[in-house]
Write a protein that holds these residues in place. Structure first.
Motif, PDB file in Angstrom:
ATOM      1  N   ILE A  70       3.883 -28.430  47.213  1.00  0.00           N
ATOM      2  CA  ILE A  70       4.611 -27.203  46.897  1.00  0.00           C
ATOM      3  C   ILE A  70       5.961 -27.587  46.286  1.00  0.00           C
ATOM      4  CG2 ILE A  70       5.858 -25.259  47.980  1.00  0.00           C
ATOM      5  CD1 ILE A  70       2.935 -24.712  48.013  1.00  0.00           C
ATOM      6  N   TYR A  71       6.370 -26.820  45.311  1.00  0.00           N
ATOM      7  CA  TYR A  71       7.671 -27.027  44.635  1.00  0.00           C
ATOM      8  C   TYR A  71       8.731 -26.344  45.496  1.00  0.00           C
ATOM      9  CZ  TYR A  71      10.628 -26.954  40.318  1.00  0.00           C
ATOM     10  OH  TYR A  71      11.576 -27.119  39.355  1.00  0.00           O
ATOM     11  N   LEU A  72       9.556 -27.142  46.132  1.00  0.00           N
ATOM     12  CA  LEU A  72      10.505 -26.587  47.100  1.00  0.00           C
ATOM     13  C   LEU A  72      11.784 -26.109  46.404  1.00  0.00           C
ATOM     14  CD1 LEU A  72      10.932 -26.244  50.210  1.00  0.00           C
ATOM     15  CD2 LEU A  72      12.213 -28.384  50.121  1.00  0.00           C
ATOM     16  N   ASN A  73      12.080 -24.835  46.584  1.00  0.00           N
ATOM     17  CA  ASN A  73      13.389 -24.342  46.162  1.00  0.00           C
ATOM     18  C   ASN A  73      13.778 -23.152  47.051  1.00  0.00           C
ATOM     19  OD1 ASN A  73      12.191 -22.025  45.133  1.00  0.00           O
ATOM     20  ND2 ASN A  73      12.319 -22.683  43.001  1.00  0.00           N
ATOM     21  N   GLN A  74      14.911 -22.565  46.759  1.00  0.00           N
ATOM     22  CA  GLN A  74      15.426 -21.521  47.657  1.00  0.00           C
ATOM     23  C   GLN A  74      14.570 -20.261  47.697  1.00  0.00           C
ATOM     24  OE1 GLN A  74      19.804 -21.958  46.497  1.00  0.00           O
ATOM     25  NE2 GLN A  74      19.855 -20.891  48.458  1.00  0.00           N
ATOM     26  N   ASN A  75      13.676 -20.128  46.697  1.00  0.00           N
ATOM     27  CA  ASN A  75      12.796 -18.953  46.697  1.00  0.00           C
ATOM     28  C   ASN A  75      11.581 -19.112  47.603  1.00  0.00           C
ATOM     29  OD1 ASN A  75      14.458 -17.908  44.746  1.00  0.00           O
ATOM     30  ND2 ASN A  75      13.226 -18.730  43.068  1.00  0.00           N
ATOM     31  N   CYS A  76      11.356 -20.292  48.123  1.00  0.00           N
ATOM     32  CA  CYS A  76      10.204 -20.483  49.018  1.00  0.00           C
ATOM     33  C   CYS A  76      10.443 -19.689  50.300  1.00  0.00           C
ATOM     34  CB  CYS A  76      10.037 -21.959  49.377  1.00  0.00           C
ATOM     35  SG  CYS A  76       9.491 -22.973  48.006  1.00  0.00           S
ATOM     36  N   SER A  77       9.322 -19.321  50.945  1.00  0.00           N
ATOM     37  CA  SER A  77       9.447 -18.574  52.195  1.00  0.00           C
ATOM     38  C   SER A  77       8.881 -19.419  53.338  1.00  0.00           C
ATOM     39  CB  SER A  77       8.698 -17.241  52.058  1.00  0.00           C
ATOM     40  OG  SER A  77       7.856 -17.020  53.153  1.00  0.00           O
ATOM     41  N   ILE A  78       9.653 -19.522  54.401  1.00  0.00           N
ATOM     42  CA  ILE A  78       9.226 -20.327  55.557  1.00  0.00           C
ATOM     43  C   ILE A  78       7.927 -19.753  56.135  1.00  0.00           C
ATOM     44  CG2 ILE A  78       9.828 -21.014  57.922  1.00  0.00           C
ATOM     45  CD1 ILE A  78      11.822 -22.399  56.344  1.00  0.00           C
ATOM     46  N   LYS A  79       7.870 -18.422  56.164  1.00  0.00           N
ATOM     47  CA  LYS A  79       6.685 -17.769  56.734  1.00  0.00           C
ATOM     48  C   LYS A  79       5.429 -18.187  55.935  1.00  0.00           C
ATOM     49  CE  LYS A  79       5.151 -13.093  57.943  1.00  0.00           C
ATOM     50  NZ  LYS A  79       4.283 -12.715  56.830  1.00  0.00           N
ATOM     51  N   GLU A  80       5.569 -18.122  54.615  1.00  0.00           N
ATOM     52  CA  GLU A  80       4.439 -18.483  53.765  1.00  0.00           C
ATOM     53  C   GLU A  80       4.085 -19.963  53.877  1.00  0.00           C
ATOM     54  OE1 GLU A  80       3.093 -16.305  49.737  1.00  0.00           O
ATOM     55  OE2 GLU A  80       4.630 -17.836  49.600  1.00  0.00           O
ATOM     56  N   TYR A  96      12.933 -31.258  43.590  1.00  0.00           N
ATOM     57  CA  TYR A  96      13.475 -31.659  42.286  1.00  0.00           C
ATOM     58  C   TYR A  96      14.931 -31.237  42.202  1.00  0.00           C
ATOM     59  CZ  TYR A  96       8.738 -32.318  40.394  1.00  0.00           C
ATOM     60  OH  TYR A  96       7.461 -32.748  40.151  1.00  0.00           O
ATOM     61  N   PRO A  97      15.853 -32.169  42.006  1.00  0.00           N
ATOM     62  CA  PRO A  97      17.214 -31.728  41.689  1.00  0.00           C
ATOM     63  C   PRO A  97      17.168 -30.929  40.379  1.00  0.00           C
ATOM     64  CG  PRO A  97      17.166 -34.064  42.227  1.00  0.00           C
ATOM     65  CD  PRO A  97      15.743 -33.622  42.097  1.00  0.00           C
ATOM     66  N   LYS A  98      17.923 -29.872  40.324  1.00  0.00           N
ATOM     67  CA  LYS A  98      17.909 -28.988  39.150  1.00  0.00           C
ATOM     68  C   LYS A  98      18.173 -29.769  37.860  1.00  0.00           C
ATOM     69  CE  LYS A  98      20.099 -24.650  37.699  1.00  0.00           C
ATOM     70  NZ  LYS A  98      18.948 -23.775  37.550  1.00  0.00           N
ATOM     71  N   ASN A  99      17.278 -29.577  36.901  1.00  0.00           N
ATOM     72  CA  ASN A  99      17.390 -30.183  35.562  1.00  0.00           C
ATOM     73  C   ASN A  99      17.306 -31.709  35.517  1.00  0.00           C
ATOM     74  OD1 ASN A  99      17.588 -27.637  34.477  1.00  0.00           O
ATOM     75  ND2 ASN A  99      19.824 -27.606  34.587  1.00  0.00           N
ATOM     76  N   ALA A 100      16.691 -32.287  36.546  1.00  0.00           N
ATOM     77  CA  ALA A 100      16.573 -33.753  36.551  1.00  0.00           C
ATOM     78  C   ALA A 100      15.464 -34.242  35.634  1.00  0.00           C
ATOM     79  CB  ALA A 100      16.318 -34.250  37.968  1.00  0.00           C
ATOM     80  N   THR A 101      14.452 -33.384  35.394  1.00  0.00           N
ATOM     81  CA  THR A 101      13.279 -33.872  34.667  1.00  0.00           C
ATOM     82  C   THR A 101      12.468 -32.712  34.095  1.00  0.00           C
ATOM     83  OG1 THR A 101      11.378 -35.357  34.867  1.00  0.00           O
ATOM     84  CG2 THR A 101      11.823 -33.955  36.769  1.00  0.00           C
ATOM     85  N   THR A 102      11.259 -32.989  33.612  1.00  0.00           N
ATOM     86  CA  THR A 102      10.387 -31.963  33.046  1.00  0.00           C
ATOM     87  C   THR A 102      10.155 -30.825  34.051  1.00  0.00           C
ATOM     88  OG1 THR A 102       9.270 -33.671  31.755  1.00  0.00           O
ATOM     89  CG2 THR A 102       8.098 -31.583  32.031  1.00  0.00           C
ATOM     90  N   ASN A 103      10.298 -29.596  33.603  1.00  0.00           N
ATOM     91  CA  ASN A 103      10.076 -28.405  34.445  1.00  0.00           C
ATOM     92  C   ASN A 103      10.818 -28.445  35.777  1.00  0.00           C
ATOM     93  OD1 ASN A 103       8.468 -27.448  32.426  1.00  0.00           O
ATOM     94  ND2 ASN A 103       6.532 -27.933  33.446  1.00  0.00           N
ATOM     95  N   SER A 104      12.095 -28.765  35.711  1.00  0.00           N
ATOM     96  CA  SER A 104      12.875 -28.775  36.956  1.00  0.00           C
ATOM     97  C   SER A 104      14.042 -27.795  36.897  1.00  0.00           C
ATOM     98  CB  SER A 104      13.387 -30.178  37.265  1.00  0.00           C
ATOM     99  OG  SER A 104      14.237 -30.613  36.237  1.00  0.00           O
ATOM    100  N   SER A 105      13.977 -26.833  35.956  1.00  0.00           N
ATOM    101  CA  SER A 105      15.089 -25.877  35.869  1.00  0.00           C
ATOM    102  C   SER A 105      15.116 -24.940  37.077  1.00  0.00           C
ATOM    103  CB  SER A 105      15.027 -25.084  34.564  1.00  0.00           C
ATOM    104  OG  SER A 105      13.797 -24.410  34.506  1.00  0.00           O
ATOM    105  N   SER A 106      13.992 -24.845  37.815  1.00  0.00           N
ATOM    106  CA  SER A 106      14.033 -24.065  39.065  1.00  0.00           C
ATOM    107  C   SER A 106      14.251 -24.973  40.270  1.00  0.00           C
ATOM    108  CB  SER A 106      12.729 -23.308  39.298  1.00  0.00           C
ATOM    109  OG  SER A 106      12.098 -22.958  38.136  1.00  0.00           O
TER     110      SER A 106
END
Ligand code: NCD
Ligand code: ZN
Length: 337
Positions: A70-80, A96-106
């Motif tokens: 799973i791509y972990l970011n602040q929009n993830c839900s603990i319940k889910e 992924y640190p933001k903007n570190a690599t391909t498709n990491s803007s989230s």
């Protein structure tokens, strides 16, 4: 001849749609198990996206074991996350640190805001896979990995001592030392970071096919990686970071980051151990260390590989009206028989 277990790749990008079908077929030939990355165009942050991706891949899979992340970011839900974990729909999460690599803007810009997630992972024994680069405007890209260790990874390790961490695609001696010195942390190493350095990458001509994140480092770092991998050290294992991009997106003005290595990675790794007379450690690097790190079982049937000279390598694999660029290093090819 060399006999080894069918290898595992603990870090690979399959992409999506028809491209994923083609890349998955190649992975079925090479591996018994793969851990796949979630940085799709719309990153896999929830169960709806995960289920769609699972369906697509499992429909097109033969007998490869696929571990989802799973791509972990602040929009993830603990319940889910908790529900998906109970149903064993995913295996690990990727930071992924933001903007570190391909498709990491989230990706994540402040890891301190991820505390509740790290607590959840720690409590539920979900491994955290990390892209270890600290990205800041005007910083030297060659220093990103070291800076991440000092700032983010140090903080995570200190505050969540029971969280299992994988530091992905390490490229520096600093990362090797960090991993050796801390508990419950292992690291993946790619084929291209083992076999290439700044000289082979752009010392003469610039080779866009080798452009990736983290950027390939100098020979001193490369030698440190080679040494620890050849030794069979239990904390270091294979994760190709094979990341297909179309030729038209690599050989162009803004070259995408990522090396597509799946087709020849095992042959290259075998040749590398063979030349260094360390064949006896191949199973550790390609199968045992990763599975032990993750407490997983694996198929124990052995495969025989034979060394071929004068092999005609396929530099490009066709995909629709375009191509993928296959990474290969050595002139000899190890084929399975
Ligand atoms: C990867 C990709 O293309 O998805 N690119 C890369 O340069 N390694 C993402 C990643 O693992 O960093
Ligand atoms: Zn990757």
């Amino acid at each position: 001849m060399i006999k080894i277990f069918k290898p595992c790749d603990f870090h690979v990008h399959l992409r999506e749609g028809d491209l994923a079908k083609q890349v998955l077929a190649e992975n079925n030939k090479q591996f018994q198990k793969i851990l796949i990355m979630p940085n799709l165009n719309i990153p896999i942050t929830n169960s709806k996206l995960l289920n769609k991706y699972r369906k697509h891949l499992l429909k097109n899979n033969k007998n490869l074991e696929i571990l989802f992340t799973i791509y972990l970011n602040q929009n993830c839900s603990i319940k889910e996350l908790s529900e998906m974990k109970k149903k064993k729909l995913f295996f690990s999460v990727k930071l992924y640190p933001k903007n570190a690599t391909t498709n990491s803007s989230s990706g994540v810009s402040d890891i301190k805001k991820m505390t509740k997630f790290f607590e959840f992972l720690e409590k539920n024994e979900v491994p955290l896979c990390v892209h270890g680069e600290h990205v800041q405007f005007n910083d030297d890209p060659f220093e990103r990995e070291k800076k991440f260790l000092d700032i983010e990874l140090h903080w995570i390790r200190k505050n969540f001592p029971n969280l299992k961490i994988t530091l992905e695609h390490i490229t520096t001696k600093d990362s090797i030392d960090f991993v050796k010195q801390h508990n419950l942390i292992g690291a993946t190493v790619t084929t291209h970071h083992l076999l290439e350095n700044t000289y082979t990458f752009f010392g003469n001509h610039l080779k866009p096919e080798l452009f990736c994140k983290p950027i390939i480092k100098n020979a001193k770092h490369q030698q440190a990686l080679q040494k620890v991998v050849l030794s069979g050290h239990k904390k270091f294992f294979f994760g190709s970071d094979s990341a297909p991009h179309l030729k038209s997106k690599k050989f162009t003005e803004f070259c995408c980051a990522g090396v597509y290595s799946t087709k020849y990675s095992i042959s290259n790794i075998i040749e590398f151990f063979y030349r260094n007379k360390k064949q006896s450690n191949l199973d550790k690097f390609l199968t045992l260390n990763g599975n032990n790190h993750y407490n997983l079982d694996y198929y124990r049937e052995k495969i025989t590989f034979r060394r071929n000279s004068n092999y005609k390598f396929k530099r490009f694999s066709k995909f629709k009206n375009d191509h993928l660029i296959n990474y290969n290093f050595y002139k000899n090819f190890w084929s399975s028989i």
